[in-house]
Design an enzyme around this catalytic site. Structure first.
Site, PDB file in Angstrom:
ATOM      1  N   HIS A  30      77.172  49.432  77.421  1.00 53.72           N
ATOM      2  CA  HIS A  30      76.419  50.656  77.155  1.00 53.72           C
ATOM      3  C   HIS A  30      77.301  51.798  76.669  1.00 53.72           C
ATOM      4  CE1 HIS A  30      73.274  48.523  79.335  1.00 53.72           C
ATOM      5  NE2 HIS A  30      72.427  49.341  78.742  1.00 53.72           N
ATOM      6  N   GLY A  31      78.554  51.779  77.044  1.00 50.37           N
ATOM      7  CA  GLY A  31      79.414  52.859  76.569  1.00 50.37           C
ATOM      8  C   GLY A  31      80.809  52.732  77.131  1.00 50.37           C
TER       9      GLY A  31
END
Lengths: 318, 481
Positions: free
Chosen positions: B324-325
């Site tokens: 996701h990041g």
């Protein structure tokens, strides 16, 4: 397939039944109710007034001229019609609507600088399209929207009912309209005759200093249109260039090329030009500046007096 | 180009019209050109990354399909995985790992060390299309899918615009074949697709973007807030991210449906889950099944010793967090969900039980998920820890703050009308969810009497026009992943 067409048609009819009357109502409401803390709307709220001198431009006119000093020094009724970060198209549009409202103006001073001919790179939102949506349908307004917004957007805003308000429905909020208008009902700009002057005297370097400038054909056309529009309405036009801090001016690379563009326009239109960039007393004194391109409170006072002197000299050369 | 833009409102009808006007053989080129145009309208040079990924995976797939043994196919699989992961790591994770190494060197060896960072922009949707193409290569390697022979169709599989930048992450077995099938104009496809796309748009522009303003108000300077404000912002973020991401998925599925292409379901009312395991069967289904099939099962899944099973779960979710990041907060969010699942297994959490327990289980799971969202949304680890602590300890203080400054602390920087509208539209969404619970996720009053159906359409239309948030057009949250 027929069933689909029928449904799309039905949906369009429902849309029209709901949103066409709503658009008419919002158009009418917005033309009579103004957020007087918003400079553009303050100008639009003026009706049937007469002024002798008007000042047009971006923040370098809006924030850098004290109208009270100018009025007093010149002995003329003045108004500041400039708005922050606006290009010549918006200046023309606002002036047009101002005159449409029955206001009168004898002379206009247009602030003209290197930023004005490169508005897309100089200002974050050079044409505040969301402000003038209720006025779409007027031929000059339409012409300027066609110039400044993408064609598909203009067509959708112009011909699909209410779509123009959809994108900016927080500005055109029903809640605000039904509640009776805006929190700001005092005309903030009245006392300052349309100006907004920074109240401190500190200097802060601009975050992003621009050193190279372009010449945008649309901006040139809009300036010429603005000048022609004034002439057609019997308004005398003077161009002036507001001060910039001297060290910053020296670092700029192609300033003279851009200014040549202005000289060509001045020559073609046979206009007067007042230049404050070359004036030492203002440009070299850092204590007058808020940042490289804007004056602080002391600077505005000095500039306004200096401009008044130049105007008087221009009016009475002998 | 964003789904919630006027540009898309012009772009899609033109593509749809041409799609059905053109003969079948010209449809894939049309969709490919449209997809590349869609992506290039964001940042033209970055289309090269998609083209590179497409060419490498196409060649690798073709080569693997001609080789008999897995040993022979393995180098081509590695080529595909390394190139995709290389792109992903370079653009998305390089600065994160480089920063971690820099911190380590600074604290141990050389305090003067400045490290290396690049200033490249993160390509939109990079995690989605690289995962989609990697699954293609892995499936061919294992013989679960056949290699595509047509480069153009394969390029379309990688770049199909409805799901290019935020999924659903499709599998070759589901999508490739559909591009070759001749699709006739179908009233049902258009109406079903339109309903789902409109519902997705409603969730995005009316709910998610409205909540976003209030959530940002708190999460961008959390130390100014206490108790109720922090809890309210976290509650709103839970719905913001759901409406944003499931809204995107609905628009993607709906637009594809209008083109006669079925994409997989991505959300199934996840906040009605009665356990975390169930939550992950309902939330971002295309990603959770991707991680299940390509990370969790290859690690051994649950067919191993118990400790190893827990380890597999934890690692899978930690990697999912990083997907996701590139930030510690995402890693912790993923790890937290891994821990939740392990705890459910350890305490033998009852997944089925008397019906009266269901509401309590739903609230419990929602609370746990919200705790995770704090880490997901917070700008830093310090902010997340502050919010966790002060959401509880600051309850008393927040009441006096609300009395002093209700606009800032109760209405979260907006007017009271925005808070009321938010609750009203959340209620309206849950009303629809109640129907969908019985009739299926793609149910949008299609079988109800004419009057009710049209009341629903009119409600969506009026809400979007009058209460949608359009200016300062916000990108979908998942674009950044």
């Amino acid at each position: 397939m027929e069933k689909l067409y029928l449904k799309i048609f039905a949906l369009m009819i429902i849309y029209l039944i709901i949103f066409y009357p709503l658009q008419l109502w919002v158009d009418k409401h917005q033309k009579g109710n103004f957020d007087l803390c918003d400079k553009q709307e303050w100008v639009l709220s003026k009706q049937g007034e007469s002024f002798q001198d008007g000042f047009i431009g971006s923040s370098r006119a809006f924030n850098m001229l004290d109208m009270n000093i100018l009025s007093k020094e010149l002995g003329r009724k003045t108004i500041n019609l400039a708005t922050s970060g606006s290009n010549f198209s918006e200046n023309l549009l606002l002036l047009h609507l101002f005159l449409q409202n029955g206001n009168q103006l004898e002379r206009v001073f247009i602030q003209a600088d290197v930023y004005g001919l490169d508005s897309k790179n100089s200002y974050s939102y050079p044409f505040h399209d969301y402000v003038y949506l209720p006025y779409l349908g007027d031929s000059l307004v339409d012409q300027l929207y066609k110039r400044e917004v993408p064609s598909y957007k203009y067509l959708m805003w112009r011909y699909i009912p209410f779509l123009k308000y959809m994108e900016f429905n927080d500005r055109y909020s029903f809640y605000k309209m039904i509640r009776g208008g805006y929190n700001c009902t005092e005309s903030e700009f009245d006392g300052a005759l349309g100006s907004e002057i920074h109240t401190d005297n500190g200097f802060e370097e601009n975050e992003e200093a621009r050193l190279k400038f372009g010449v945008n054909a649309t901006d040139v056309k809009s300036l010429v249109d603005l000048i022609d529009y004034c002439k057609q309405n019997g308004i005398e036009v003077v161009l002036y260039q507001a001060p910039e801090y001297v060290d910053y001016v020296k670092r700029q690379k192609n300033r003279s090329e851009v200014l040549e563009e202005y000289q060509a326009i001045l020559k073609g239109e046979k206009l007067k030009w007042l230049d404050f960039v070359g004036e030492d007393s203002l440009n070299t004194n850092k204590l007058y500046f808020k940042d490289n391109t804007h004056l602080n409170q002391s600077g505005v006072e000095a500039m306004s007096k200096s401009l008044a002197v130049k105007i008087k000299q221009m009016d009475n050369p002998d | 180009m964003l789904f919630n833009s006027l540009e898309f409102l012009v772009f899609f009808p033109v593509v749809l019209l041409l799609y059905y006007l053109l003969p079948h053989r010209f449809r894939w080129p049309l969709l490919l050109v449209a997809s590349y145009y869609f992506y290039m309208s964001w940042n033209p040079p970055y289309i090269l990354l998609i083209v590179i990924s497409t060419l490498i995976d196409f060649v690798a797939g073709r080569q693997m399909s001609q080789l008999e043994s897995k040993e022979q196919r393995r180098p081509w699989l590695y080529l595909s995985l390394l190139s995709n992961l290389g792109i992903l790591i370079t653009f998305k994770y390089f600065n994160f790992f480089s920063g971690a190494v820099t911190d380590l060197i600074q604290s141990t060896v050389n305090p003067e060390y400045t490290g290396v960072v690049h200033g490249l922009i993160l390509p939109m949707g990079i995690s989605f299309y690289t995962f989609q193409t990697m699954s293609y290569s892995i499936d061919i390697f294992h013989g679960r899918a056949k290699a595509e022979k047509h480069l153009g169709i394969f390029a379309l599989f990688v770049s199909f615009f409805p799901q290019l930048v935020a999924g659903p992450i499709e599998r070759a077995q589901n999508l490739l074949g559909q591009f070759k099938m001749k699709v006739n104009f179908s009233y049902e496809n258009i109406v079903t697709g339109l309903r789902q796309a409109a519902w997705g748009m409603f969730k995005k522009v009316v709910i998610a973007d409205r909540l976003a303003v209030m959530v940002d108000h708190v999460y961008n300077s959390p130390t100014e807030f206490e108790g109720i404000s922090l809890l309210l912002a976290t509650f709103f973020f839970a719905f913001q991210i759901f409406c944003d991401f499931s809204g995107y998925s609905d628009i993607a599925i709906g637009t594809a449906k209008m083109l006669g292409i079925d994409l997989m379901e991505n959300f199934r009312r996840p906040y009605y889950s009665k356990s975390i395991a169930e939550f992950w069967r309902r939330w971002h289904i295309s990603l959770s099944t991707w991680f299940r099939d390509y990370v969790y099962i290859p690690l051994g899944g649950n067919r191993v010793l118990k400790w190893r099973w827990y380890y597999n779960l934890f690692i899978t979710f930690a990697i999912s967090g990083l997907w996701h990041g590139a930030n510690w907060t995402f890693l912790i969010w993923g790890a937290l969900h891994g821990l939740y699942l392990i705890l459910e297994l350890v305490v033998k959490y009852p997944r089925k039980g008397p019906r009266w327990q269901d509401p309590f289980k739903v609230i419990w799971v929602f609370g746990l998920v919200c705790l995770g969202w704090i880490f997901f949304r917070a700008n830093s680890l310090a902010d997340a820890l502050y919010i966790c602590q002060h959401s509880i300890t600051g309850l008393g203080k927040s009441i006096s703050l609300i009395q002093q400054e209700p606009v800032k602390h109760l209405f979260l920087g907006q007017g009271s009308e925005s808070l009321l509208l938010s609750f009203f539209f959340l209620g309206a969404m849950e009303f629809v969810h109640l129907f969908q619970r019985k009739k299926g996720s793609s149910y949008f009053f299609g079988e109800h009497p004419l009057l009710l159906r049209w009341a629903f359409y009119t409600f969506l239309m009026v809400s979007m026009v009058l209460f949608g948030i359009y200016h300062n057009q916000s990108e979908f949250i998942y674009f950044q992943f």
